[in-house]
Design an enzyme around this catalytic site. Structure first.
Site, PDB file in Angstrom:
ATOM      1  N   GLY A  46       2.555  12.474  44.490  1.00  0.00           N
ATOM      2  CA  GLY A  46       1.379  13.709  44.102  1.00  0.00           C
ATOM      3  C   GLY A  46       0.891  13.187  42.615  1.00  0.00           C
ATOM      4  O   GLY A  46       1.570  12.729  41.744  1.00  0.00           O
ATOM      5  N   GLN A  51      -3.829  14.352  35.134  1.00  0.00           N
ATOM      6  CA  GLN A  51      -3.067  13.205  34.737  1.00  0.00           C
ATOM      7  C   GLN A  51      -3.793  12.050  34.484  1.00  0.00           C
ATOM      8  O   GLN A  51      -3.473  11.071  33.672  1.00  0.00           O
ATOM      9  CB  GLN A  51      -1.977  12.834  35.791  1.00  0.00           C
ATOM     10  CG  GLN A  51      -0.891  13.994  35.755  1.00  0.00           C
ATOM     11  CD  GLN A  51       0.000  13.818  36.894  1.00  0.00           C
ATOM     12  OE1 GLN A  51       0.005  14.079  37.794  1.00  0.00           O
ATOM     13  NE2 GLN A  51       1.305  13.188  36.639  1.00  0.00           N
ATOM     14  N   CYS A  92       7.791  12.857  37.225  1.00  0.00           N
ATOM     15  CA  CYS A  92       6.495  13.237  37.133  1.00  0.00           C
ATOM     16  C   CYS A  92       6.018  11.709  36.454  1.00  0.00           C
ATOM     17  O   CYS A  92       6.642  10.994  35.955  1.00  0.00           O
ATOM     18  CB  CYS A  92       6.142  14.266  35.920  1.00  0.00           C
ATOM     19  SG  CYS A  92       4.490  14.351  35.775  1.00  0.00           S
ATOM     20  N   LEU A  93       4.890  11.233  37.118  1.00  0.00           N
ATOM     21  CA  LEU A  93       4.084   9.968  36.528  1.00  0.00           C
ATOM     22  C   LEU A  93       3.970  10.016  35.344  1.00  0.00           C
ATOM     23  O   LEU A  93       4.000   9.059  34.483  1.00  0.00           O
ATOM     24  CB  LEU A  93       3.130   9.645  37.701  1.00  0.00           C
ATOM     25  CG  LEU A  93       3.369   9.141  39.104  1.00  0.00           C
ATOM     26  CD1 LEU A  93       2.044   9.249  39.765  1.00  0.00           C
ATOM     27  CD2 LEU A  93       4.131   7.970  38.954  1.00  0.00           C
ATOM     28  N   HIS A 134       3.985  21.910  41.490  1.00  0.00           N
ATOM     29  CA  HIS A 134       4.220  20.844  40.410  1.00  0.00           C
ATOM     30  C   HIS A 134       2.663  20.546  39.971  1.00  0.00           C
ATOM     31  O   HIS A 134       2.366  20.362  39.047  1.00  0.00           O
ATOM     32  CB  HIS A 134       5.006  19.711  40.858  1.00  0.00           C
ATOM     33  CG  HIS A 134       5.223  18.569  39.769  1.00  0.00           C
ATOM     34  ND1 HIS A 134       6.272  18.300  39.058  1.00  0.00           N
ATOM     35  CD2 HIS A 134       4.377  17.736  39.332  1.00  0.00           C
ATOM     36  CE1 HIS A 134       6.091  17.285  38.319  1.00  0.00           C
ATOM     37  NE2 HIS A 134       4.845  16.832  38.351  1.00  0.00           N
ATOM     38  N   GLU A 135       1.793  20.024  41.047  1.00  0.00           N
ATOM     39  CA  GLU A 135       0.484  19.348  40.828  1.00  0.00           C
ATOM     40  C   GLU A 135      -0.409  20.706  40.400  1.00  0.00           C
ATOM     41  O   GLU A 135      -1.204  20.548  39.358  1.00  0.00           O
ATOM     42  CB  GLU A 135       0.029  18.745  41.840  1.00  0.00           C
ATOM     43  CG  GLU A 135       0.834  17.611  42.472  1.00  0.00           C
ATOM     44  CD  GLU A 135       1.298  16.699  41.468  1.00  0.00           C
ATOM     45  OE1 GLU A 135       0.316  16.595  40.479  1.00  0.00           O
ATOM     46  OE2 GLU A 135       2.402  15.874  41.623  1.00  0.00           O
ATOM     47  N   HIS A 138       0.198  20.935  36.900  1.00  0.00           N
ATOM     48  CA  HIS A 138      -0.696  20.149  36.055  1.00  0.00           C
ATOM     49  C   HIS A 138      -2.124  20.748  35.793  1.00  0.00           C
ATOM     50  O   HIS A 138      -2.882  20.554  34.405  1.00  0.00           O
ATOM     51  CB  HIS A 138      -0.668  18.990  36.671  1.00  0.00           C
ATOM     52  CG  HIS A 138       0.413  17.922  36.436  1.00  0.00           C
ATOM     53  ND1 HIS A 138       0.832  17.646  35.214  1.00  0.00           N
ATOM     54  CD2 HIS A 138       1.361  17.384  37.059  1.00  0.00           C
ATOM     55  CE1 HIS A 138       1.861  16.747  35.242  1.00  0.00           C
ATOM     56  NE2 HIS A 138       2.140  16.707  36.422  1.00  0.00           N
TER      57      HIS A 138
HETATM   58  C1  QAP Z   1       5.750  15.179  41.476  1.00  0.00           C
HETATM   59  O1  QAP Z   1       6.093  13.002  40.997  1.00  0.00           O
HETATM   60  C2  QAP Z   1       7.021  15.963  42.180  1.00  0.00           C
HETATM   61  O2  QAP Z   1       9.628   8.923  36.509  1.00  0.00           O
HETATM   62  C3  QAP Z   1       5.172  13.669  41.812  1.00  0.00           C
HETATM   63  O3  QAP Z   1       9.512   6.165  36.738  1.00  0.00           O
HETATM   64  C4  QAP Z   1       8.166  14.839  41.787  1.00  0.00           C
HETATM   65  O4  QAP Z   1       5.306  11.088  42.028  1.00  0.00           O
HETATM   66  C5  QAP Z   1       7.137  16.628  43.043  1.00  0.00           C
HETATM   67  C6  QAP Z   1       7.561   8.468  39.565  1.00  0.00           C
HETATM   68  C7  QAP Z   1       9.419  15.487  42.489  1.00  0.00           C
HETATM   69  C8  QAP Z   1       8.176  16.937  43.572  1.00  0.00           C
HETATM   70  C9  QAP Z   1       9.446  16.356  43.449  1.00  0.00           C
HETATM   71  C10 QAP Z   1       8.400   9.064  38.390  1.00  0.00           C
HETATM   72  C11 QAP Z   1       7.335   7.329  39.441  1.00  0.00           C
HETATM   73  C12 QAP Z   1       6.779   9.444  40.349  1.00  0.00           C
HETATM   74  C13 QAP Z   1       9.071   8.311  37.505  1.00  0.00           C
HETATM   75  C14 QAP Z   1       6.034  11.749  41.218  1.00  0.00           C
HETATM   76  C15 QAP Z   1       8.799   6.820  37.481  1.00  0.00           C
HETATM   77  C16 QAP Z   1       8.166   6.513  38.445  1.00  0.00           C
HETATM   78  C17 QAP Z   1       6.725  10.855  40.405  1.00  0.00           C
HETATM   79 CO    CO Z   2       3.445  15.731  37.581  1.00  0.00          CO
END
Ligand code: QAP
Ligand code: CO
Length: 168
Positions: A46, A51, A92-93, A134-135, A138
């Protein structure tokens, strides 16, 4: 198409509140394409426009195994939340390498516009429900670490600032 730069916590721009999209035009569709490319390249499930330093209410999500079910939400609104909650380990990215537990409503109903400006309503559960919430956070300037203790937030801040200095 372009992979966009992702802002990293604790960048203050992550706390700006995004503006509603007035019209879903070609400029928005281009933004959606670039955000999707950025999310898939990361890879992530997401991404919110905030972001990538665009402060408009646009989200892309793909929680599918095959990475072939892109969902686009313009001006998303949660219109219903379940009373029961669930704890999920989120990441989170914008907060790379950090994962921690956040409690949220288990199911939500979301109303939004698609990439053609058509309204739709979605009942989300499981990972999709976590991701939508979550999004949308943001877009409201909120990063998931803000649900954690002050101590954890400050540890995460120093860790990410240190990592940034190491790269520079
Ligand atoms: C949000 O998160 C989310 O730390 C999206 O090193 C996360 O795409 C919603 C990511 C979990 C629900 C559950 C994170 C990639 C990606 C990192 C992501 C990383 C590389 C996170
Ligand atoms: Co995020």
């Amino acid at each position: 198409m372009a992979v966009l730069n992702i802002l990293r916590y604790p960048d203050p721009r992550l706390h700006r509140v995004a503006e509603p999209v007035r019209e879903v035009d070609d400029r928005i569709r281009q933004l959606v394409r670039d955000m999707a490319e950025t999310m898939y390249a990361a890879p992530g499930i997401g991404l919110a426009a905030t972001q990538v330093d665009v402060h408009l209410r646009v989200i892309v999500i793909d929680v599918s195994e095959a990475r072939d079910q892109l969902r686009v939400f313009v001006n998303p609104e949660i219109v219903e939340r379940s009373d029961d909650t669930k704890v999920y380990e989120e990441g989170c990215l914008s907060v790379p390498g950090i994962y921690d537990e956040v409690e949220r409503p288990d199911r939500v109903t979301v109303r939004a516009l698609d990439e053609n400006g058509e309204p739709f309503t979605l009942q989300a559960d499981a990972l999709l429900a976590v991701c939508v919430q979550h999004e949308i956070d943001h877009l409201n300037g909120r990063v998931f670490v803000q649900y954690l203790s002050r101590l954890k937030q400050s540890r995460i801040k120093s860790r990410l600032l240190k990592a940034e200095r190491a790269v520079a």
